[in-house]
Design a protein around this motif. Structure first.
Motif, short mmCIF file in Angstrom:
data_model
loop_
_atom_site.label_atom_id
_atom_site.label_comp_id
_atom_site.label_asym_id
_atom_site.label_seq_id
_atom_site.Cartn_x
_atom_site.Cartn_y
_atom_site.Cartn_z
N GLU A 183 0.85 -1.31 -0.13
CA GLU A 183 0.06 0.00 0.05
C GLU A 183 0.89 1.08 0.03
N ALA A 207 5.49 -1.11 3.03
CA ALA A 207 4.50 -0.02 2.27
C ALA A 207 5.43 0.92 1.28
N GLY A 249 -3.56 4.62 0.27
CA GLY A 249 -4.13 3.60 0.95
C GLY A 249 -4.45 4.07 2.35
N GLY A 271 -9.75 3.76 1.63
CA GLY A 271 -8.50 4.24 2.49
C GLY A 271 -8.76 4.56 3.78
#
Length: 354
Positions: A183, A207, A249, A271
């Protein structure tokens, strides 16, 4: 431990007298070594880290639910005098009755939270250095269950002391925001203690990390693990759209203010916008349609849970994060250290040594 010998030491913690205010209300003085009660541990402080909560507690800047501008501590009025300091690393000097197991001499980090109940998912409702005396001192006591053995960690005491509030808050935000590998995460206030912790932990979680910073701090934030750095001095939403047109995200936000309303449309479907601070202002407005039409979430996050703190200590034992220490001060320069913190010209954490 010889209590008389211990009492002869210069027990000179930092105490604000019975008033909120600026650094001038801090008083350097001597007190007796606290005696650990049943189920408590006495810790000889090796390092104590500073946090924004030290400034806001000293100033009474938290407000109350019925009066946002009222002088108040984190969870209500503070009983003065109070020894500040939530973040402590040190060695166990003594234990109270009923504690066995050879803990004396072990290197430890204290979980500073006071929880609303027992169990791994309890919520913090108080804090060492606020609702009870903390680590701006040579010695501090803590309940046994809040003392974590990190003797085998390769991190220094200074690095370990930076973890409880900043990294605990960051890990709580990441867990509550359910950040997943792959994400895209946006971190605001990325050069501060919590912000830099968010960058490091989010990167370690796999991430893609965008961070908001400015000026000379940008290189340090990038070195901490940010894939891209957004210049705070520019149009933040416009810059985010340019480098991540697919959207965020998760937003990990310690700034709030106008950015919430401006940035909420940057979230992808489903989100999460996680807020754990209000450096940019607490009075927030946004278009609620951007929330419900996109199944988005705005999540408040205050520190960590016992379970999250346990995960953090596992990271510390394996040194999977490398906290950045910006500066170190002796304890008798606490006012200067808090002044340095309030200027926000540093990257990372400020610590003090008794």
């Amino acid at each position: 431990m010889d209590r008389r010998a211990a009492k002869s030491l210069r027990q000179r913690p930092q105490r604000p007298p019975a008033a909120d205010g600026g650094p001038e209300v801090l008083e350097f003085t001597e007190v007796a070594v606290p005696a650990p009660q049943a189920g408590e541990v006495l810790v000889n402080v090796g390092a104590v880290a500073l946090n924004n909560t030290d400034l806001w507690t000293r100033e009474g800047a938290y407000g109350r639910p019925d009066d946002p501008k009222a002088l108040s501590g984190w969870r209500g009025p503070i009983d003065f005098p109070r020894i500040q300091g939530a973040d402590v690393a040190g060695r166990v000097a003594a234990v109270g009755t009923s504690i066995t197991g050879g803990l004396v001499g072990r290197r430890v980090v204290i979980d500073p939270a006071i929880y609303d109940t027992t169990g791994p998912d309890a919520h913090p409702v108080g804090l060492m250095g606020s609702e009870r005396d903390g680590g701006y001192a040579e010695y501090v006591t803590a309940p046994l269950e809040r003392v974590h053995d990190v003797t085998e960690s390769p991190l220094t005491d200074d690095q370990l002391a930076t973890l409880p509030t900043a990294y605990g808050t960051a890990l709580g935000m990441i867990e509550r925001g359910q950040l997943r590998a792959g994400e895209t995460a946006l971190v605001t206030g990325a050069s501060g203690g919590v912000g830099l912790a968010l960058v490091q932990i989010a990167r370690a979680r796999g991430a893609h990390v965008l961070a908001v910073s400015s000026g000379s701090k940008i290189d340090a934030v990038r070195a901490a693990g940010a894939h891209d750095v957004i210049d705070r001095a520019g149009d933040i939403p416009e810059q985010v759209r340019a480098v991540a047109p697919e959207g965020m995200g998760v937003v990990l936000d310690v700034v709030a203010g106008e950015l919430v309303g401006e940035g909420l449309p940057l979230l992808r479907e489903g989100g999460r916008w996680v807020i754990a601070g209000a450096l940019g202002g607490y009075d927030v407005a946004f278009d609620v349609r951007r929330l419900y039409l996109h199944n988005a979430q705005v999540i408040g996050s205050s520190m960590h849970t016992p379970a999250y703190f346990g995960l953090l200590m596992d990271l510390a034992r394996r040194a999977e994060v490398q906290p950045v220490v910006a500066a170190a001060f002796p304890l008798d320069q606490a006012a200067q250290a808090q002044g340095e913190l309030s200027r926000r010209e540093h990257v990372g954490k400020i610590v003090m040594h008794p």
